[in-house]
Write a protein that holds these residues in place. Structure first.
Motif, mmCIF file in Angstrom:
data_model
loop_
_atom_site.group_PDB
_atom_site.id
_atom_site.type_symbol
_atom_site.label_atom_id
_atom_site.label_comp_id
_atom_site.label_asym_id
_atom_site.label_seq_id
_atom_site.Cartn_x
_atom_site.Cartn_y
_atom_site.Cartn_z
ATOM 1 N N GLN A 87 7.592 43.862 8.490
ATOM 2 C CA GLN A 87 8.015 43.068 9.571
ATOM 3 C C GLN A 87 6.693 42.903 10.559
ATOM 4 O O GLN A 87 6.463 41.977 11.252
ATOM 5 N N ALA A 88 5.854 43.810 10.429
ATOM 6 C CA ALA A 88 4.753 43.971 11.470
ATOM 7 C C ALA A 88 3.586 43.199 10.646
ATOM 8 O O ALA A 88 2.413 43.459 11.167
ATOM 9 N N GLY A 89 3.748 42.699 9.318
ATOM 10 C CA GLY A 89 2.813 42.086 8.639
ATOM 11 C C GLY A 89 1.928 42.933 8.011
ATOM 12 O O GLY A 89 0.893 42.352 7.498
ATOM 13 N N VAL A 110 11.732 54.594 14.084
ATOM 14 C CA VAL A 110 11.047 54.553 15.118
ATOM 15 C C VAL A 110 9.626 55.351 14.804
ATOM 16 O O VAL A 110 8.676 54.803 15.457
ATOM 17 N N THR A 111 9.512 56.095 14.155
ATOM 18 C CA THR A 111 8.378 56.841 13.458
ATOM 19 C C THR A 111 7.389 55.726 13.111
ATOM 20 O O THR A 111 6.036 55.761 13.311
ATOM 21 N N ALA A 112 7.952 54.828 12.087
ATOM 22 C CA ALA A 112 6.909 53.801 11.535
ATOM 23 C C ALA A 112 6.801 52.916 12.750
ATOM 24 O O ALA A 112 5.580 52.231 12.716
ATOM 25 N N ALA A 132 3.735 54.144 14.529
ATOM 26 C CA ALA A 132 2.497 54.363 13.702
ATOM 27 C C ALA A 132 2.049 52.872 13.802
ATOM 28 O O ALA A 132 0.798 52.621 13.881
ATOM 29 N N VAL A 133 2.804 51.866 13.728
ATOM 30 C CA VAL A 133 2.296 50.665 14.012
ATOM 31 C C VAL A 133 1.458 50.253 15.464
ATOM 32 O O VAL A 133 0.470 49.667 15.425
ATOM 33 N N LYS A 134 2.400 50.888 16.315
ATOM 34 C CA LYS A 134 1.853 50.682 17.771
ATOM 35 C C LYS A 134 0.334 51.401 17.846
ATOM 36 O O LYS A 134 -0.640 50.683 18.590
ATOM 37 N N VAL A 135 0.069 52.667 17.275
ATOM 38 C CA VAL A 135 -1.090 53.249 17.259
ATOM 39 C C VAL A 135 -2.147 52.509 16.493
ATOM 40 O O VAL A 135 -3.154 52.254 16.851
ATOM 41 N N PHE A 136 -1.699 51.823 15.144
ATOM 42 C CA PHE A 136 -2.525 51.124 14.499
ATOM 43 C C PHE A 136 -3.174 50.119 15.382
ATOM 44 O O PHE A 136 -4.514 49.686 15.214
ATOM 45 N N ASP A 137 -2.146 49.200 16.007
ATOM 46 C CA ASP A 137 -2.569 48.045 16.674
ATOM 47 C C ASP A 137 -3.361 48.206 17.870
ATOM 48 O O ASP A 137 -4.007 47.501 18.353
ATOM 49 N N LYS A 138 -3.552 49.397 18.449
ATOM 50 C CA LYS A 138 -4.527 49.976 19.381
ATOM 51 C C LYS A 138 -5.699 50.411 18.826
ATOM 52 O O LYS A 138 -6.954 50.280 19.767
ATOM 53 N N LEU A 139 -6.004 50.478 17.602
ATOM 54 C CA LEU A 139 -7.375 50.787 16.873
ATOM 55 C C LEU A 139 -8.274 49.574 17.253
ATOM 56 O O LEU A 139 -8.006 48.521 17.160
#
Length: 239
Positions: free
Chosen positions: A41-43, A227-229, A232-239
């Motif tokens: 869902q996050a692509g 919620v863990t995934a 992980a997506v949130k942290v990835f998107d901040k990179l």
């Protein structure tokens, strides 16, 4: 240069009697399915990998209190994208770690058996961490962490970090702690401490709970896989 928008979900290859009448633990299905759904869902493109290129579903995870509704339909449909990818699971030799930005260790109690010695999976995660990717695990998936080495320090990537995972209290409530001891495997709390990490508990053993420390994202139990995934997506998107 940011890591690729692809996620690699690690799956246990192990299975062993754990439940009444010798029913076996293996991959806890929703701990792979819910992260898969979040990543898609996050692509993200998503692949599955296990140490031997095989997997065995956990008996409990197939019971209706854990697997129902759309999740059950997806699991039972061998033509669904999730089930098809899982049934064509990769081996470490098939994986180019450069292609992925998130490594996610799904679980099931069987992870305690093979993840500590899963050199192929550990090497992939170690190289990904060195390259700036996110390393995540849910429930018993944290059993893989002591062997994922930070190449800059020679220590586990969770040394000095705060992590969560399945509680020892939860093992006692399930009545499986003696079986884990018979496997000669530590609980998640003990393996985290041995790797130099600080363990933090969820509010109760079954509450959805995730914790982020830098590029390490961990979740406590099956209810935390989603919620863990997401974290992980949130942290990835901040990179």
């Amino acid at each position: 240069m940011s890591p690729p928008r692809r996620a690699l979900i690690a799956v246990t290859s192990a299975h062993a009697p754990l439940y009444p009448e010798g029913k076996e633990t293996g991959l806890f299905i929703t701990e792979a399915l819910h992260p898969y759904n979040v990543f898609r869902q996050a692509g993200f493109e998503v692949d599955f990998v296990s140490e031997t290129g095989s997997y065995h579903p956990d008996w409990l995870s197939q019971q209706k209190e854990w697997l129902h509704g759309d999740d059950l339909l997806v699991w039972e449909d061998h033509n669904s994208e999730f089930r098809s990818k899982l049934d064509h699971i990769l081996k470490p030799a098939d994986v180019n770690y450069d292609n992925y930005g998130i490594f996610f260790a799904s679980a099931g109690h069987a992870s305690l058996i093979d993840y500590p010695d899963a050199k192929g999976l550990q090497a992939i995660a170690s190289k990904m961490y060195t390259d700036g990717s996110i390393i995540s695990a849910v429930c018993h998936g944290g059993a893989i962490f002591p062997g994922i080495i930070d190449l800059s320090t020679g220590k586990s990537i969770i040394a000095g970090k705060v992590v969560t995972g399945f509680t020892t209290q939860g093992e006692e409530e399930e009545g499986v702690l003696d079986t884990i001891i018979s496997w000669k495997r530590p609980t998640i709390e003990k393996s985290a401490a041995a790797a130099g990490a600080t363990y933090v508990s969820p509010p109760d053993p079954w509450a959805a709970f995730a914790h982020t420390d830098g590029r390490i994202v961990t979740g406590a139990n099956p209810a935390s896989a989603h919620v863990t995934a997401e974290e992980a997506v949130k942290v990835f998107d901040k990179l």
